[in-house]
Write a protein that holds these residues in place. Structure first.
Motif, PDB file in Angstrom:
ATOM      1  N   ILE A 184       0.835  -1.206   0.000  1.00  0.00           N
ATOM      2  CA  ILE A 184       0.000   0.000   0.000  1.00  0.00           C
ATOM      3  C   ILE A 184       0.871   1.258   0.000  1.00  0.00           C
ATOM      4  O   ILE A 184       0.586   2.235  -0.702  1.00  0.00           O
ATOM      5  N   SER A 185       1.958   1.231   0.779  1.00  0.00           N
ATOM      6  CA  SER A 185       2.876   2.377   0.802  1.00  0.00           C
ATOM      7  C   SER A 185       3.477   2.626  -0.573  1.00  0.00           C
ATOM      8  O   SER A 185       3.584   3.767  -1.025  1.00  0.00           O
ATOM      9  N   TYR A 186       3.875   1.547  -1.254  1.00  0.00           N
ATOM     10  CA  TYR A 186       4.454   1.697  -2.585  1.00  0.00           C
ATOM     11  C   TYR A 186       3.438   2.310  -3.557  1.00  0.00           C
ATOM     12  O   TYR A 186       3.804   3.155  -4.388  1.00  0.00           O
ATOM     13  N   MET A 187       2.194   1.903  -3.458  1.00  0.00           N
ATOM     14  CA  MET A 187       1.171   2.458  -4.339  1.00  0.00           C
ATOM     15  C   MET A 187       0.930   3.942  -4.051  1.00  0.00           C
ATOM     16  O   MET A 187       0.733   4.737  -4.974  1.00  0.00           O
ATOM     17  N   LEU A 188       0.963   4.314  -2.773  1.00  0.00           N
ATOM     18  CA  LEU A 188       0.809   5.730  -2.418  1.00  0.00           C
ATOM     19  C   LEU A 188       1.965   6.555  -2.965  1.00  0.00           C
ATOM     20  O   LEU A 188       1.760   7.662  -3.494  1.00  0.00           O
ATOM     21  N   LEU A 189       3.178   6.012  -2.857  1.00  0.00           N
ATOM     22  CA  LEU A 189       4.329   6.697  -3.444  1.00  0.00           C
ATOM     23  C   LEU A 189       4.179   6.804  -4.961  1.00  0.00           C
ATOM     24  O   LEU A 189       4.552   7.815  -5.560  1.00  0.00           O
ATOM     25  N   GLY A 190       3.623   5.752  -5.572  1.00  0.00           N
ATOM     26  CA  GLY A 190       3.381   5.777  -7.007  1.00  0.00           C
ATOM     27  C   GLY A 190       2.403   6.856  -7.409  1.00  0.00           C
ATOM     28  O   GLY A 190       2.588   7.541  -8.428  1.00  0.00           O
ATOM     29  N   LEU A 191       1.349   7.036  -6.617  1.00  0.00           N
ATOM     30  CA  LEU A 191       0.379   8.099  -6.902  1.00  0.00           C
ATOM     31  C   LEU A 191       1.032   9.474  -6.822  1.00  0.00           C
ATOM     32  O   LEU A 191       0.797  10.337  -7.679  1.00  0.00           O
ATOM     33  N   LEU A 192       1.862   9.665  -5.806  1.00  0.00           N
ATOM     34  CA  LEU A 192       2.518  10.964  -5.633  1.00  0.00           C
ATOM     35  C   LEU A 192       3.485  11.260  -6.776  1.00  0.00           C
ATOM     36  O   LEU A 192       3.472  12.357  -7.346  1.00  0.00           O
ATOM     37  N   ILE A 193       4.320  10.278  -7.128  1.00  0.00           N
ATOM     38  CA  ILE A 193       5.283  10.490  -8.200  1.00  0.00           C
ATOM     39  C   ILE A 193       4.564  10.575  -9.544  1.00  0.00           C
ATOM     40  O   ILE A 193       5.032  11.235 -10.480  1.00  0.00           O
ATOM     41  N   GLY A 194       3.387   9.930  -9.639  1.00  0.00           N
ATOM     42  CA  GLY A 194       2.600   9.991 -10.867  1.00  0.00           C
ATOM     43  C   GLY A 194       2.061  11.386 -11.141  1.00  0.00           C
ATOM     44  O   GLY A 194       1.931  11.794 -12.303  1.00  0.00           O
ATOM     45  N   LEU A 195       1.746  12.125 -10.090  1.00  0.00           N
ATOM     46  CA  LEU A 195       1.295  13.510 -10.264  1.00  0.00           C
ATOM     47  C   LEU A 195       2.399  14.355 -10.888  1.00  0.00           C
ATOM     48  O   LEU A 195       2.147  15.184 -11.772  1.00  0.00           O
ATOM     49  N   LEU A 196       3.637  14.124 -10.442  1.00  0.00           N
ATOM     50  CA  LEU A 196       4.776  14.831 -11.029  1.00  0.00           C
ATOM     51  C   LEU A 196       4.993  14.399 -12.474  1.00  0.00           C
ATOM     52  O   LEU A 196       5.188  15.242 -13.361  1.00  0.00           O
ATOM     53  N   GLY A 197       4.947  13.084 -12.719  1.00  0.00           N
ATOM     54  CA  GLY A 197       5.152  12.579 -14.071  1.00  0.00           C
ATOM     55  C   GLY A 197       4.125  13.104 -15.052  1.00  0.00           C
ATOM     56  O   GLY A 197       4.453  13.428 -16.195  1.00  0.00           O
ATOM     57  N   ARG A 198       2.886  13.220 -14.585  1.00  0.00           N
ATOM     58  CA  ARG A 198       1.816  13.724 -15.464  1.00  0.00           C
ATOM     59  C   ARG A 198       2.114  15.155 -15.900  1.00  0.00           C
ATOM     60  O   ARG A 198       1.902  15.525 -17.061  1.00  0.00           O
ATOM     61  N   GLN A 199       2.594  15.979 -14.973  1.00  0.00           N
ATOM     62  CA  GLN A 199       2.916  17.372 -15.314  1.00  0.00           C
ATOM     63  C   GLN A 199       4.080  17.426 -16.310  1.00  0.00           C
ATOM     64  O   GLN A 199       4.072  18.238 -17.242  1.00  0.00           O
ATOM     65  N   LEU A 200       5.073  16.569 -16.121  1.00  0.00           N
ATOM     66  CA  LEU A 200       6.202  16.532 -17.038  1.00  0.00           C
ATOM     67  C   LEU A 200       5.762  16.099 -18.434  1.00  0.00           C
ATOM     68  O   LEU A 200       6.246  16.614 -19.441  1.00  0.00           O
ATOM     69  N   TRP A 201       4.824  15.157 -18.468  1.00  0.00           N
ATOM     70  CA  TRP A 201       4.314  14.684 -19.764  1.00  0.00           C
ATOM     71  C   TRP A 201       3.525  15.785 -20.474  1.00  0.00           C
ATOM     72  O   TRP A 201       3.628  15.950 -21.681  1.00  0.00           O
ATOM     73  N   LEU A 202       2.739  16.537 -19.706  1.00  0.00           N
ATOM     74  CA  LEU A 202       1.965  17.639 -20.290  1.00  0.00           C
ATOM     75  C   LEU A 202       2.888  18.708 -20.862  1.00  0.00           C
ATOM     76  O   LEU A 202       2.524  19.414 -21.808  1.00  0.00           O
ATOM     77  N   LEU A 203       4.080  18.840 -20.288  1.00  0.00           N
ATOM     78  CA  LEU A 203       5.061  19.804 -20.787  1.00  0.00           C
ATOM     79  C   LEU A 203       5.881  19.249 -21.949  1.00  0.00           C
ATOM     80  O   LEU A 203       6.739  19.932 -22.498  1.00  0.00           O
ATOM     81  N   GLY A 204       5.621  17.985 -22.307  1.00  0.00           N
ATOM     82  CA  GLY A 204       6.339  17.362 -23.417  1.00  0.00           C
ATOM     83  C   GLY A 204       7.769  16.970 -23.100  1.00  0.00           C
ATOM     84  O   GLY A 204       8.619  16.938 -23.994  1.00  0.00           O
ATOM     85  N   LEU A 205       8.034  16.670 -21.830  1.00  0.00           N
ATOM     86  CA  LEU A 205       9.399  16.364 -21.407  1.00  0.00           C
ATOM     87  C   LEU A 205       9.640  14.872 -21.232  1.00  0.00           C
ATOM     88  O   LEU A 205      10.632  14.480 -20.605  1.00  0.00           O
TER      89      LEU A 205
END
Length: 229
Positions: A52-73
C-alpha cells in the motif's frame, strides 16, 4: 516485455537486497500468536502494508510525471532516468559510496521514531508494514524512476503495485522463516544486481532516444508519444 512486467522483475530481484536491508526490521516484529496460520497471516498483512505504501508513493510520483508529460518532457525524463540508474549501478560495481547526509538522517528521524513506537506498543504488522514502505531504499527509488516514466497517476500507481508484488514472494517467505536466504548466497546475488541496474538504465535511455527499434526504443509520434510496435 511490458512496463509492468519490468516493474515486477525489479521488485523480484530487488527483494534479495530488501531482505538484507529491510529484513531485520521485519524479523524484529514479535509474533503475537502461537498458531502457525495466524503467524503467516500477520506476515502477509505486514507485506500488504508495504504494498500500500508503494502504491501511495506511485500516486505521488505519478502527479509529477503527469505534469512533465503535459510539458512534453517525457523523452528527457526517460533519458535522465536511465543515466541516473546507470550511474547508480556503476557506483555499486566500483564500490563507490556517497557520504550520508546528516540532514537526510534528521528528516528520517520522525519516521524511525514512529516505527520504534509502533513496535513497542504492538501497533500491528499492518501499520509497521506501511511505515516500512516509506523508508529510503535504493530499489524503491529505481522503481519510482520507472513509475514517473509512465506519465499518468494511475499508471504510476500500477507500476509501483507490480513492483510491490515482485517483492512479495521472497519477503513473505523470509519474514516467516526469519531469513531463509543465507548471507553468502545473498552476497552472490547482490553482486549481479548492479549489472541488472545498468541494463535497466540503458533500456530507459534508449526508450527516451526513440530510435524506432521495436519494443526497445519505440519511435516518437508527431504528438510526442512513443509508439510500441
Amino acid at each position: 516485455m511490458s512496463t509492468m512486467e519490468i516493474a515486477f522483475f525489479i521488485g523480484l530481484f530487488g527483494s534479495v537486497h530488501c531482505i538484507g536491508m529491510c529484513g531485520p526490521l521485519a524479523f524484529s516484529i514479535p509474533a503475537f500468536h502461537h498458531q502457525w496460520w495466524r503467524v503467516i497471516l500477520d506476515k502477509l498483512i505486514y507485506n500488504v502494508g508495504r504494498l500500500i505504501s508503494y502504491m501511495l508513493l506511485g500516486l505521488l510520483i505519478g502527479l509529477l510525471g503527469r505534469q512533465l508529460w503535459l510539458l512534453g518532457l517525457q523523452q528527457g525524463v526517460s533519458i535522465l532516468s536511465g543515466l541516473l540508474i546507470i550511474g547508480a549501478g556503476l557506483s555499486r560495481m566500483l564500490k563507490f559510496r556517497f557520504a550520508q547526509s546528516r540532514s537526510l538522517a534528521s528528516m528520517l528521524q520522525p519516521l524511525n521514531n514512529l516505527i520504534a513506537y509502533a513496535l513497542q506498543h504492538r501497533a500491528g504488522h499492518f501499520i509497521v508494514g506501511i511505515l516500512n514502505g516509506f523508508l529510503p531504499c535504493g530499489f524503491v527509488y529505481i522503481a519510482l524512476v520507472g513509475a514517473v516514466n509512465t506519465g499518468t497517476t494511475s499508471g504510476s500507481a500500477a507500476y509501483m503495485f507490480w513492483f510491490g508484488v515482485g517483492t512479495f514472494p521472497l519477503m513473505l517467505v523470509a519474514t516467516i522463516s526469519s531469513g531463509f536466504i543465507g548471507p553468502v548466497l545473498r552476497r552472490r546475488i547482490n553482486r549481479g544486481i548492479p549489472y541488472l541496474m545498468v541494463c535497466l538504465g540503458i533500456w530507459f535511455t534508449l526508450r527516451g532516444l526513440a530510435l524506432d527499434i521495436p519494443y526497445l526504443s519505440p519511435a516518437k509520434q508527431a504528438g510526442g508519444v512513443a509508439v510500441c510496435h
